[in-house]
Design an enzyme around this catalytic site. Sequence first.
Site, PDB file in Angstrom:
ATOM      1  CB  THR A  46      -2.228   0.736   0.617  1.00 29.76           C
ATOM      2  OG1 THR A  46      -1.208  -0.128   0.381  1.00 29.76           O
ATOM      3  CG2 THR A  46      -2.846   1.368  -0.480  1.00 29.76           C
ATOM      4  CG  ASP A  62       0.109   5.240  -0.992  1.00 30.84           C
ATOM      5  OD1 ASP A  62      -0.908   4.223  -1.107  1.00 30.84           O
ATOM      6  OD2 ASP A  62       1.179   4.840  -0.474  1.00 30.84           O
ATOM      7  NE  ARG A  64       6.705   5.969   1.562  1.00 31.58           N
ATOM      8  CZ  ARG A  64       6.928   6.718   2.509  1.00 31.58           C
ATOM      9  NH1 ARG A  64       6.541   6.767   3.694  1.00 31.58           N
ATOM     10  NH2 ARG A  64       7.328   8.097   1.932  1.00 31.58           N
ATOM     11  CE  LYS A  78       0.813   1.290  -2.668  1.00 30.65           C
ATOM     12  NZ  LYS A  78       0.767   1.684  -1.393  1.00 30.65           N
ATOM     13  N   GLY A  92      -2.698  -4.545   1.178  1.00 35.08           N
ATOM     14  CA  GLY A  92      -2.409  -5.738   1.885  1.00 35.08           C
ATOM     15  C   GLY A  92      -0.665  -6.105   1.256  1.00 35.08           C
ATOM     16  CB  SER A 174      -1.698   1.546   6.895  1.00 36.90           C
ATOM     17  OG  SER A 174      -1.179   2.195   5.719  1.00 36.90           O
ATOM     18  CG  ASP A 211      -0.160   5.150   7.127  1.00 36.32           C
ATOM     19  OD1 ASP A 211       0.598   4.373   7.910  1.00 36.32           O
ATOM     20  OD2 ASP A 211      -0.258   4.493   6.000  1.00 36.32           O
ATOM     21  CB  SER A 214       0.390   6.034   2.836  1.00 38.13           C
ATOM     22  OG  SER A 214      -0.524   5.070   3.331  1.00 38.13           O
TER      23      SER A 214
END
Length: 306
Positions: A46, A62, A64, A78, A92, A174, A211, A214
């Site tokens: 995330t 985001d 994903r 999220k 997580g 992340s 990243d 994400s």
Amino acid sequence: MLSEFPLNNNLDPADVGRGFSFVNSKRNGDLLLKGYKPPQAVRTGTSIVGIIYKDGVILGADTRATEGPIVSDKNCSKIHRLQQHIYCCGAGTAADTEQMTLLTSAEMDLHELNMGRQVPVICASMMLRQTLFRYQGHISAALVLGGVDKYGPHINCIYPCGSIDKIPYAAMGSGTLAAMAVLENGWNASIDLEEGKQLVRKAISAGVFNDLGSGSNIDLCVITAKGAIPLRTETIASERGELLGQYSFLPNTTLVKSVSVQDIEITEERIYRPSRSTSFVETHSESKSLPETSSGSQQRQAADKK
């Protein structure tokens, strides 16, 4: 293999208590020793962000969700609702963040009914931290909690071990490094709503493009003293590219540009056959021999007497 280790259904629900149940931990350990591989957890991978602006709080995330190298969900939500004035972004393991926020939201509803007043943000933060600390980091839920109460706007950064950071802007997941770089460069105490939304978009986009965990869209949530305004799929961060060329051949086919056929001239031919083994020949000859008749045995005995 699972049939060798049945579920433990003989326990009284009153003996298990509240929270997570570990009654099958021994069975799971035996399965691991026998080579059984459990399914991988779905992680959000995330980039989540929260900032305080002059009239309230802005949260962003985001959409994903990943399962190892696989993108399992392109439009995962999220940003979770705890109360009308308190929302929470989760990073997580997807199941842990979802269940933690649902459990805390139910506890806060009961607390509001018992006390007869609006639940402050610090109360939600304390409930989340106590649960996470009780399980010593085994619940993979990193949270950015944001809300507005009678004491003003709040941003709390809650870690899986139960620790907390109270800061005016936060980023987790992340894509933290890229998002935090944007926040440190662009945030100020007098930022307004439109500038704050644009800053959150830039921070999430930085996490998306730096990243692999994400991606997809950007969700926002604006919280003020009057309530919250969730903005689902507010921005599409990574759009799918369009084909620039025009192709005349059909999909899933290969274009053949040239065909070359060559004649093969046979100059020599050799044939190899496997040789029979001795044991096979003996067995085969024994199976072909016929049993002796009675007249044949009498002629043999007469020949021996002579």
